[in-house]
Design a protein around this motif. Structure first.
Motif: not given
Length: 322
Positions: A116-122, A126-132, A208-216, A251-256
Motif C-alpha cells: 500500500t502506498m501511504s504516508t507517515v501520517g496515514q 505523529v506527535e511533537l514532544g513537550r516544550q521545556r 520533549t519537543n526536540s523529538l517526534l513520536r510515531f505510534q504505528a 522536521l516538524s510533525a506536519g512535514r514528517l
C-alpha cells in the motif's frame, strides 16, 4: 585577526613551539587546564589569560625538546595513518548499511503491487514532544524525559537522562509506550529524523519537543516502521522536507506526516524485519569493532603523550619547570 575567544602565545628562544604544543595536548596539561577553568559562558567554562600564564610547563633542554618532538611525531604519524584507514573502513560500513536499507525498501515508484502506498501520517500517529521551560527545572512532579541527545540511529543512549517538573496531567500525554518510535526533530541535515524504538526501559519516561513520536497503526509493525525511517533518513528524504535555522535542520510533525511510507502485508513486514536483522548484523558488529579500536587508539595517543612528558621516550628526564 584573533577574536576574544583565543589567546596568542609566542614562545621564547629556548622553547621549541612543537614541544609546547604537544605538551598542551598531554593528559597532565589538560587536567591542569581543566582545574584552572572558572565561570560559565555560552561555550562552557572559561580559562582566563592570567590563569593560563600561571600554568607550569616541564621544560628540558632545547635539544631534548626536539628529540621528544621527533619521536612523538613519528609515533603519532603512525597513529594518524591507522586512524585514516579506520575512518575509511567505517565509512564503507556505513555505506553498506545504507545500501542494505535502500535495497530492502525501494523507492515509492518501485513498490511491489501488494504494498500500500501511504504516508507517515496515514500509517500512524505523529506527535511533537513537550516544550521545556526554565520554570520546570524543579517542582513536585519530577519525571525523566528523553531529548535529541538520547536518540541515535536504532539505539537510545540513556547515560544522561534529565528530569523536569510536569504540571498536573501533562506527563501522561507524553509518557512513552513500548513500540513508540522517536525521531530527532532538530539535527544536522544528514541526521535529521534519526530514529530509535522505545522498548519500555526505563519505564515512566516522557519526551520533549526536540523529538517526534510515531505510534504505528495496527497494520504496521513498529520494527518495520523503524526500518522505513532509517531508510528515509539515509536516503535524504527527511532533510528534503526540512527547514534550516542557524545551521540546524528541523522536521516538524506536519512535514514528517507527508513523507512516503510503504505498507506491505504484515507477513512481508515480518520477513523484511528478519532479513534486515540478518543483513545488518555483520555490519553492526563491524561498526562496534571499529568503535572499540578507535577508543583504543585514543587511549594509546594519550598514553604516548603522557609517556613523552615523563621523560621516558628518550634518555634523560624532564625536571625543570618554567
Amino acid at each position: 585577526m584573533l577574536s576574544g575567544k583565543f589567546y596568542r602565545f609566542r614562545v621564547t628562544e629556548d622553547v621549541e613551539s612543537a614541544f609546547l604544543e604537544a605538551w598542551l595536548l598531554s593528559p597532565d596539561a589538560q587536567n591542569d587546564i581543566d582545574g584552572m577553568k572558572t565561570g560559565i559562558s555560552e561555550s562552557g567554562l572559561n580559562l582566563t589569560q592570567a590563569r593560563f600564564l600561571d600554568l607550569r610547563v616541564p621544560l628540558p633542554p632545547l635539544d631534548e625538546q626536539r628529540g621528544i618532538v621527533a619521536i612523538l611525531e613519528d609515533h603519532l604519524a603512525h597513529l594518524d595513518v591507522a586512524g585514516s584507514r579506520l575512518s575509511r573502513a567505517s565509512s564503507q560500513v556505513d555505506t553498506l548499511v545504507t545500501n542494505i536499507l535502500l535495497d530492502l525498501i525501494p523507492d515509492a515508484r518501485d513498490y511491489p503491487s501488494d504494498w500500500t502506498m501511504s504516508t507517515v501520517g496515514q500509517a500512524g500517529k505523529v506527535e511533537l514532544g513537550r516544550q521545556r521551560h526554565p520554570d520546570w527545572h524543579v517542582g513536585p512532579n519530577m519525571h525523566p524525559y528523553l531529548r535529541v541527545a538520547n536518540v541515535f540511529e536504532d539505539r537510545l543512549d540513556l547515560s544522561d537522562v534529565m528530569q523536569m517538573h510536569w504540571p498536573e496531567g501533562s506527563f501522561e500525554r507524553f509518557r512513552l509506550k513500548p513500540g513508540d518510535i522517536l525521531l530527532n526533530e532538530g539535527q544536522s541535515p544528514q541526521f535529521l529524523g534519526r530514529p530509535a524504538i522505545y522498548q519500555g526501559d526505563p519505564p515512566d519516561i516522557a519526551f520533549t519537543n526536540s523529538l517526534l513520536r510515531f505510534q504505528a497503526n495496527e497494520n504496521v509493525l513498529p520494527e518495520f516502521a523503524l526500518l522505513v525511517f532509517r531508510r528515509q533518513m539515509r536516503a535524504g528524504r527527511f532533510s528534503s522536507e526540512s527547514r534550516i535555522t542557524t545551521n540546524i535542520a528541523h522536521l516538524s510533525a506536519g512535514r514528517l506526516k507527508v513523507v512516503e511510507f510503504p505498507i506491505p502485508p504484515l507477513r512481508e513486514q515480518r520477513r523484511l524485519v528478519r532479513r534486515a536483522g540478518e543483513l545488518l548484523y555483520g555490519a553492526e558488529r563491524l561498526s562496534d569493532h571499529f568503535t572499540t579500536i578507535n577508543q583504543y587508539q585514543t587511549a594509546l595517543r594519550r598514553s604516548l603523550l603522557a609517556t613523552a612528558f615523563r621523560g621516558d621516550l628518550i634518555s634523560g628526564s624532564i625536571s625543570r619547570n618554567k
